[in-house]
Design a protein around this motif. Structure first.
Motif, mmCIF file in Angstrom:
data_model
loop_
_atom_site.group_PDB
_atom_site.id
_atom_site.type_symbol
_atom_site.label_atom_id
_atom_site.label_comp_id
_atom_site.label_asym_id
_atom_site.label_seq_id
_atom_site.Cartn_x
_atom_site.Cartn_y
_atom_site.Cartn_z
ATOM 1 N N TYR A 81 32.015 29.946 59.607
ATOM 2 C CA TYR A 81 30.552 30.241 59.878
ATOM 3 C C TYR A 81 30.436 31.218 58.797
ATOM 4 C CZ TYR A 81 33.639 34.097 61.696
ATOM 5 O OH TYR A 81 34.568 35.383 61.921
ATOM 6 N N ARG A 82 31.256 31.540 57.604
ATOM 7 C CA ARG A 82 31.040 32.598 56.759
ATOM 8 C C ARG A 82 30.986 31.698 55.362
ATOM 9 N NH1 ARG A 82 34.628 37.930 55.002
ATOM 10 N NH2 ARG A 82 33.175 38.593 53.312
ATOM 11 N N LEU A 83 29.837 32.154 54.744
ATOM 12 C CA LEU A 83 29.517 31.310 53.329
ATOM 13 C C LEU A 83 29.169 32.556 52.475
ATOM 14 C CD1 LEU A 83 29.047 28.990 51.446
ATOM 15 C CD2 LEU A 83 26.807 28.589 52.480
ATOM 16 N N ASP A 84 29.598 32.645 51.181
ATOM 17 C CA ASP A 84 29.378 33.592 50.188
ATOM 18 C C ASP A 84 29.365 33.250 48.827
ATOM 19 O OD1 ASP A 84 28.709 35.873 51.871
ATOM 20 O OD2 ASP A 84 30.713 35.846 52.458
ATOM 21 N N MET A 85 28.504 33.739 47.999
ATOM 22 C CA MET A 85 28.688 33.630 46.325
ATOM 23 C C MET A 85 29.621 34.768 46.253
ATOM 24 S SD MET A 85 24.791 32.509 45.467
ATOM 25 C CE MET A 85 25.161 32.638 43.721
ATOM 26 N N LEU A 86 30.460 34.376 44.908
ATOM 27 C CA LEU A 86 31.346 35.331 44.573
ATOM 28 C C LEU A 86 31.439 35.314 42.867
ATOM 29 C CD1 LEU A 86 34.562 34.550 47.073
ATOM 30 C CD2 LEU A 86 32.628 36.344 47.362
ATOM 31 N N ARG A 87 32.005 35.965 42.444
ATOM 32 C CA ARG A 87 31.942 36.152 41.066
ATOM 33 C C ARG A 87 33.542 36.201 40.321
ATOM 34 N NH1 ARG A 87 27.382 34.154 38.778
ATOM 35 N NH2 ARG A 87 25.575 35.047 39.716
ATOM 36 N N ASN A 88 33.732 35.433 39.622
ATOM 37 C CA ASN A 88 35.187 35.763 38.814
ATOM 38 C C ASN A 88 35.045 36.567 37.655
ATOM 39 O OD1 ASN A 88 34.197 34.239 36.702
ATOM 40 N ND2 ASN A 88 35.407 32.470 37.070
ATOM 41 N N GLN A 89 36.155 36.885 36.958
ATOM 42 C CA GLN A 89 36.281 37.753 36.032
ATOM 43 C C GLN A 89 35.277 37.496 34.693
ATOM 44 O OE1 GLN A 89 40.144 38.518 34.818
ATOM 45 N NE2 GLN A 89 40.512 39.989 36.561
ATOM 46 N N SER A 90 35.009 36.175 34.723
ATOM 47 C CA SER A 90 34.321 35.756 33.457
ATOM 48 C C SER A 90 32.800 35.628 33.761
ATOM 49 C CB SER A 90 34.683 34.245 33.111
ATOM 50 O OG SER A 90 35.833 34.210 32.489
ATOM 51 N N GLY A 91 32.525 36.025 35.061
ATOM 52 C CA GLY A 91 31.077 36.052 35.563
ATOM 53 C C GLY A 91 30.733 34.615 36.196
ATOM 54 N N GLU A 92 31.484 33.492 36.217
ATOM 55 C CA GLU A 92 31.301 32.431 36.940
ATOM 56 C C GLU A 92 31.254 32.379 38.367
ATOM 57 O OE1 GLU A 92 33.544 29.365 33.745
ATOM 58 O OE2 GLU A 92 34.685 30.484 35.268
ATOM 59 N N THR A 93 30.153 31.634 38.975
ATOM 60 C CA THR A 93 29.867 31.491 40.401
ATOM 61 C C THR A 93 30.944 30.838 41.212
ATOM 62 O OG1 THR A 93 27.724 31.966 40.103
ATOM 63 C CG2 THR A 93 28.553 31.202 42.265
ATOM 64 N N ILE A 94 31.766 31.360 42.281
ATOM 65 C CA ILE A 94 32.642 30.802 43.040
ATOM 66 C C ILE A 94 32.062 31.016 44.505
ATOM 67 C CG2 ILE A 94 35.180 30.724 44.057
ATOM 68 C CD1 ILE A 94 35.105 30.241 41.123
ATOM 69 N N TYR A 95 32.332 29.857 45.295
ATOM 70 C CA TYR A 95 31.626 29.562 46.552
ATOM 71 C C TYR A 95 32.776 29.955 47.588
ATOM 72 C CZ TYR A 95 27.433 28.447 43.779
ATOM 73 O OH TYR A 95 26.390 28.223 42.939
ATOM 74 N N GLY A 96 32.667 30.861 48.566
ATOM 75 C CA GLY A 96 33.691 30.959 49.380
ATOM 76 C C GLY A 96 33.357 30.402 50.749
ATOM 77 N N VAL A 97 34.226 29.861 51.456
ATOM 78 C CA VAL A 97 33.817 29.365 52.827
ATOM 79 C C VAL A 97 34.871 29.573 53.769
ATOM 80 C CG1 VAL A 97 33.059 27.339 54.289
ATOM 81 C CG2 VAL A 97 32.108 27.490 51.947
ATOM 82 N N GLY A 98 34.853 30.066 54.938
ATOM 83 C CA GLY A 98 35.880 30.297 55.823
ATOM 84 C C GLY A 98 35.338 30.888 57.314
ATOM 85 N N SER A 99 36.065 31.258 57.959
ATOM 86 C CA SER A 99 35.786 32.105 59.482
ATOM 87 C C SER A 99 36.534 33.468 59.142
ATOM 88 C CB SER A 99 36.287 31.319 60.723
ATOM 89 O OG SER A 99 37.678 31.017 60.425
ATOM 90 N N GLY A 100 35.829 34.449 59.193
ATOM 91 C CA GLY A 100 36.310 35.678 58.827
ATOM 92 C C GLY A 100 36.739 36.060 57.355
ATOM 93 N N LEU A 101 38.027 35.492 56.953
ATOM 94 C CA LEU A 101 38.356 35.341 55.725
ATOM 95 C C LEU A 101 38.029 34.055 54.963
ATOM 96 C CD1 LEU A 101 42.012 36.995 56.120
ATOM 97 C CD2 LEU A 101 39.932 37.975 55.245
ATOM 98 N N TYR A 102 37.804 34.000 53.656
ATOM 99 C CA TYR A 102 37.670 32.769 52.936
ATOM 100 C C TYR A 102 38.950 31.852 53.185
ATOM 101 C CZ TYR A 102 33.819 35.417 51.062
ATOM 102 O OH TYR A 102 32.877 36.517 50.880
ATOM 103 N N ARG A 103 38.657 30.556 53.478
ATOM 104 C CA ARG A 103 39.808 29.795 53.315
ATOM 105 C C ARG A 103 39.672 28.675 52.332
ATOM 106 N NH1 ARG A 103 40.535 27.879 59.521
ATOM 107 N NH2 ARG A 103 38.300 28.058 59.584
ATOM 108 N N TRP A 104 38.409 28.459 52.037
ATOM 109 C CA TRP A 104 38.266 27.183 50.850
ATOM 110 C C TRP A 104 37.298 28.038 49.846
ATOM 111 C CZ3 TRP A 104 37.842 26.145 56.115
ATOM 112 C CH2 TRP A 104 38.911 25.653 56.633
ATOM 113 N N TYR A 105 37.412 27.680 48.629
ATOM 114 C CA TYR A 105 36.701 27.986 47.668
ATOM 115 C C TYR A 105 36.129 26.845 46.654
ATOM 116 C CZ TYR A 105 38.963 32.378 48.624
ATOM 117 O OH TYR A 105 39.516 33.573 48.995
ATOM 118 N N TYR A 106 34.902 26.798 46.259
ATOM 119 C CA TYR A 106 34.415 25.868 45.492
ATOM 120 C C TYR A 106 33.959 26.368 44.203
ATOM 121 C CZ TYR A 106 34.274 23.461 50.049
ATOM 122 O OH TYR A 106 34.716 22.676 51.181
#
Length: 343
Positions: A303-328
């Motif tokens: 139920y959780r979906l967020d946009m994250l950033r790595n150290q290079s400023g690239e976008t990582i998408y996190g999906v999970g329930s509470g904690l992220y369990r998959w990253y795209y």
């Protein structure tokens, strides 16, 4: 062809064939019913299920009681003092030789799939079958899911032709978890929705059919509720294939992700379908491709979906329930999936 049992944690060869067909033969790949047939045969080959015969003439069935019409079709076990649905009147077991590649026709003849021993599939304390159900589900998802490709379907009526009736959404007014789809009622309704979709694909209409999205959402909740209350594991496998192939085509053609997903990222690159009227064990992640269509992934309940950033400023998408369990992460050409934080 010898099919390796899932006890040895191998993908059945027949499922592997589906993967090859779907990846290399987008235009002339198997229909959904043919895919389900392959899954059905792999269940039989691994002794997870067996073929049963339940004639359409039989209207009542209650554990050890069976009506007089059905007595002509099933075998009476003198030791157990009950009728055996797995055998014919001569006492011979039904096998997959009784089945055809037309599941719709088989269903009308009264053939269906029943688990060989449901308890063994759940009994993790034994070394015999243990987690066969979970392993089969894991391998099945791995065999059909492709986050960068969707089968190219030009004739969606053909693609979903002859799917088993029990895959369809019952349209009766009193819809409950034990409702059963009626072929003469629910199949024409499903076909009518497919025709709307076909008209949109052929540019005969400019409005994407909302009914198709509503149908998929309602059926996802219904299948989840039905499985939770009846434990029909074989049907759960078939439903996964049916529902996944349906959302793939919806995601490919629907012009607006807002109409499909329950939540999505601000940039519209990723969406999540998880708000069904009955909680499902797995949800669907939509990933935008470079042609602006979407491909679909299957993940465990999230139920959780967020946009994250790595150290290079690239976008990582996190999906999970509470904690992220998959990253795209999208590299401009294709998606990459990670099960640990790639940052």
């Amino acid at each position: 062809m010898n099919i390796a049992c899932l006890q040895h944690i191998r993908i059945p060869a027949v499922i592997a064939v589906i993967v090859i067909c779907c990846i290399s033969c987008h235009r002339e790949g198997p229909t959904v019913a043919e895919e389900i047939c392959q899954i059905r045969d792999s269940l039989l080959d691994c002794n997870i299920a067996h073929v049963c015969f339940y004639p359409s003439e039989c209207s009542t069935c209650d554990e050890r009681k069976i009506d007089s019409v059905c007595r002509m079709y099933v075998y009476y076990d003198n030791e157990k003092h009950e009728f055996d649905y797995t055998r014919n009147p001569c006492g011979k077991p039904f096998t997959k030789k009784n089945l055809t590649s037309d599941m719709h026709a088989d269903e009308k003849r009264g053939f269906y799939i029943k688990l060989a021993d449901r308890d063994e599939l759940y009994n993790t304390d034994t070394d015999s079958c243990g987690d066969l159900y979970y392993e089969f589900m894991k391998r099945l998802k791995a065999s059909i899911v492709d986050i960068n490709h969707t089968p190219e379907v030009k004739d969606i009526l053909r693609y979903f032709r002859n799917v088993p009736t029990y895959m369809l959404l019952p349209t009766c007014e009193d819809l409950g978890v034990h409702s059963v789809a009626v072929d003469s009622v629910d199949r024409p309704y499903f076909i009518s929705i497919l025709q709307q979709m076909q008209d949109y694909m052929d540019n005969k209409t400019h409005e994407f059919p909302k009914e198709m999205i509503d149908y998929w959402y309602s059926n996802e909740g219904f299948k989840a509720a039905n499985y939770a209350h009846t434990g029909e594991i074989a049907e759960c496998f078939f439903s996964l294939v049916f529902q996944y192939r349906l959302i793939q085509q919806i995601a490919r053609y629907c012009p607006d992700i807002h109409r499909i997903t329950d939540c999505h990222t601000m940039d519209g690159m990723v969406g999540l379908c998880n708000d069904f009227w009955y909680p499902a064990d797995y949800n669907y992640v939509l990933l935008r491709q470079k042609d602006n269509s979407y491909c679909v992934d299957i993940v465990e309940n999230s139920y959780r979906l967020d946009m994250l950033r790595n150290q290079s400023g690239e976008t990582i998408y996190g999906v999970g329930s509470g904690l992220y369990r998959w990253y795209y992460q999208f590299d401009g050409s294709q998606w990459h999936r990670f099960e640990s934080d790639p940052r």
